[in-house]
Every structure is written in structure tokens, then in C-alpha cells.
Design an enzyme around this catalytic site. Structure first.
Site, mmCIF file in Angstrom:
data_model
loop_
_atom_site.group_PDB
_atom_site.id
_atom_site.type_symbol
_atom_site.label_atom_id
_atom_site.label_comp_id
_atom_site.label_asym_id
_atom_site.label_seq_id
_atom_site.Cartn_x
_atom_site.Cartn_y
_atom_site.Cartn_z
ATOM 1 N N GLY A 1 0.765 -1.234 0.000
ATOM 2 C CA GLY A 1 0.000 0.000 0.000
ATOM 3 C C GLY A 1 0.799 1.288 0.000
ATOM 4 N N ASN B 1 1.493 3.017 -2.592
ATOM 5 C CA ASN B 1 0.783 3.929 -3.515
ATOM 6 C C ASN B 1 -0.442 4.533 -2.844
ATOM 7 O OD1 ASN B 1 1.821 4.207 -6.412
ATOM 8 N ND2 ASN B 1 2.169 2.060 -5.956
ATOM 9 N N LYS C 1 -5.125 -9.174 -9.131
ATOM 10 C CA LYS C 1 -6.086 -10.035 -9.836
ATOM 11 C C LYS C 1 -6.694 -9.251 -11.002
ATOM 12 C CE LYS C 1 -6.438 -13.235 -6.360
ATOM 13 N NZ LYS C 1 -6.448 -14.693 -6.496
ATOM 14 N N LEU C 2 -7.328 -10.002 -11.923
ATOM 15 C CA LEU C 2 -8.076 -9.342 -12.994
ATOM 16 C C LEU C 2 -9.434 -8.940 -12.413
ATOM 17 C CD1 LEU C 2 -7.784 -8.666 -16.016
ATOM 18 C CD2 LEU C 2 -9.018 -10.778 -16.510
ATOM 19 N N HIS D 1 0.711 0.882 -13.240
ATOM 20 C CA HIS D 1 1.585 -0.222 -13.651
ATOM 21 C C HIS D 1 3.029 0.297 -13.673
ATOM 22 C CE1 HIS D 1 2.706 -3.958 -15.622
ATOM 23 N NE2 HIS D 1 3.424 -3.244 -16.481
#
Ligand code: GRF
Length: 208
Positions: A19, A21, A98-99, A116
Site C-alpha cells: 500500500g 501507492n 487479480k483481474l 503499472h
């Protein structure tokens, strides 16, 4: 149904890991430099550092995963329910491994972003996460790398790019060294991207 724009922008963060970010967003808000409010943090990992950071910032911290929900259908309902109940206007994936289920992406179409640790579209997609990204950049002898914030669609690291920030790659860089330099760029980039979204979102909602 989009709620009318409120100020500050109501942000929901979904994270799987430490965490940092999320912390960069919280710090920029408490410094008075970002007109947003993190109203909920959700993690698929009950021990995620991101949930700890949320609690320390007195932000609702929720563990929600396909495993804990018992089925993918129930997970989708619960995840959307948490975000809607918190009246989230922008969903931020900050290290979510996850997606995101398609129904959730569709519910927050054009209001879900992901960060990303590379200059997409290069070095992105399934299998490009964590140290693998930086190892691939160094193996490819790139002279620069960086971070990307993009809108989320139904493919990994694929939607329209919102903002990018570049960093140099040095010949003697190790993946860990590059990771640290990119992470520093991420911590500047993500709050900047949220501010840019908030500006265009308010304008869009004001003009109807
Ligand atoms: C970041 O490098 C981000 O780009 C990637 O996952 C990492 C999350 O790090 N998607 P943290 O949990 O925010 O420290």
C-alpha cells in the site's frame, strides 16, 4: 447511475499488497494538494499492509475476495456493493494482483484506473508484475522505464493511458534498484493522475 460530482472526489482503492501507492494518495490529500477523499480501501488479502494503512488513516478497510465471498458471483455483488455504498466516484487499483471481474469494470466504466510499473504498452499484460517487469526492462537493455496510469478494461494493463512518468535506466541497474526508482515515480504519478481525472470528471458532470 453516476452520483452528481461532489468535492472532494470520492476515491475507492483496491490493493493486494503493502500500500505505498495508497499512502502516497493519503499523504498528498493530507498535505492539501489533492482535492479527493479515500472513502474505502478493499483488499483480497486480509493481511495487506494497505488495509493497515487505511485503518491508521481512519478509512474504511474491507477484506473482500472470491475466497471469502464463497463464489465469483457473490464476490462481484459484494465488491460492487462496497463501492456503491461508499458512493465511490473513482476506483483506483493500487497494486491489485487479480483481474477485475468484467461486471465490476462495466459498473465503473471510465471511472476505474490502474497503476503499472512500466511504460505501457511495453512490458505489460499477463505475467508482467512485480520484479518480473523490471527484470524484463533490464534484459531488454532499455534506456528508460517508468510508470503508467491507465483506465481499466477487461484485459490486464490494456486500457487507454491517462498519464505516464519516465525514469532513466542505468547500465549497472539491478532490478531492485530500478524498482525503487520506478516506485518513487509512481508515488508522484498516481496522485497527479487522480487530480487530472477529478478535473475532467467534474467538467463532464457539470456539462451533463
Ligand atoms: C506497484 O509497483 C504498482 O505499480 C503495482 O503494484 C505495486 C504496488 O505497490 N501494480 P504498493 O502496494 O502500492 O506499495
Amino acid at each position: 447511475m453516476m452520483t452528481p460530482p461532489t468535492s472532494p472526489l470520492r476515491v475507492g482503492v483496491i490493493a493486494s499488497g503493502g500500500g505505498t501507492n495508497l499512502q502516497a494518495i493519503l499523504d498528498r490529500i493530507s498535505a492539501g494538494d489533492l482535492d479527493a477523499e479515500v472513502v474505502i480501501v478493499i483488499s483480497n488479502n486480509r493481511n495487506a499492509g494497505a488495509l493497515k494503512r487505511a485503518r491508521e488513516a481512519h478509512v474504511e478497510a474491507v477484506h473482500c475476495s472470491e475466497t471469502s465471498s464463497g463464489s465469483s458471483e457473490r464476490f462481484v455483488r459484494e465488491l460492487i456493493g462496497h463501492l456503491q455504498h461508499a458512493r465511490v466516484e473513482l476506483v483506483v487499483l493500487a497494486g491489485y494482483m487479480k483481474l477485475v471481474p468484467e461486471d465490476v469494470v462495466n459498473e465503473f466504466a471510465d471511472r476505474m484506473i490502474n497503476i503499472h510499473p512500466a511504460l505501457l504498452p511495453k512490458f505489460g499484460g499477463k505475467g508482467y508484475y512485480g520484479m518480473r517487469v523490471h527484470e524484463a526492462v533490464i534484459d531488454a537493455q532499455e534506456s528508460e522505464s517508468g510508470a503508467t496510469v491507465h483506465f481499466v478494461d477487461n484485459r490486464y494493463d490494456h486500457g487507454p493511458i491517462l498519464l505516464q512518468r519516465k525514469v532513466p535506466v542505468f547500465p549497472d541497474d539491478t532490478p531492485e534498484g530500478l524498482r525503487g526508482r520506478v516506485l518513487e515515480a509512481e508515488h508522484q504519478l498516481l496522485p497527479d493522475a487522480i487530480a487530472r481525472f477529478a478535473h475532467s470528471y467534474r467538467r463532464r458532470m457539470d456539462t451533463g
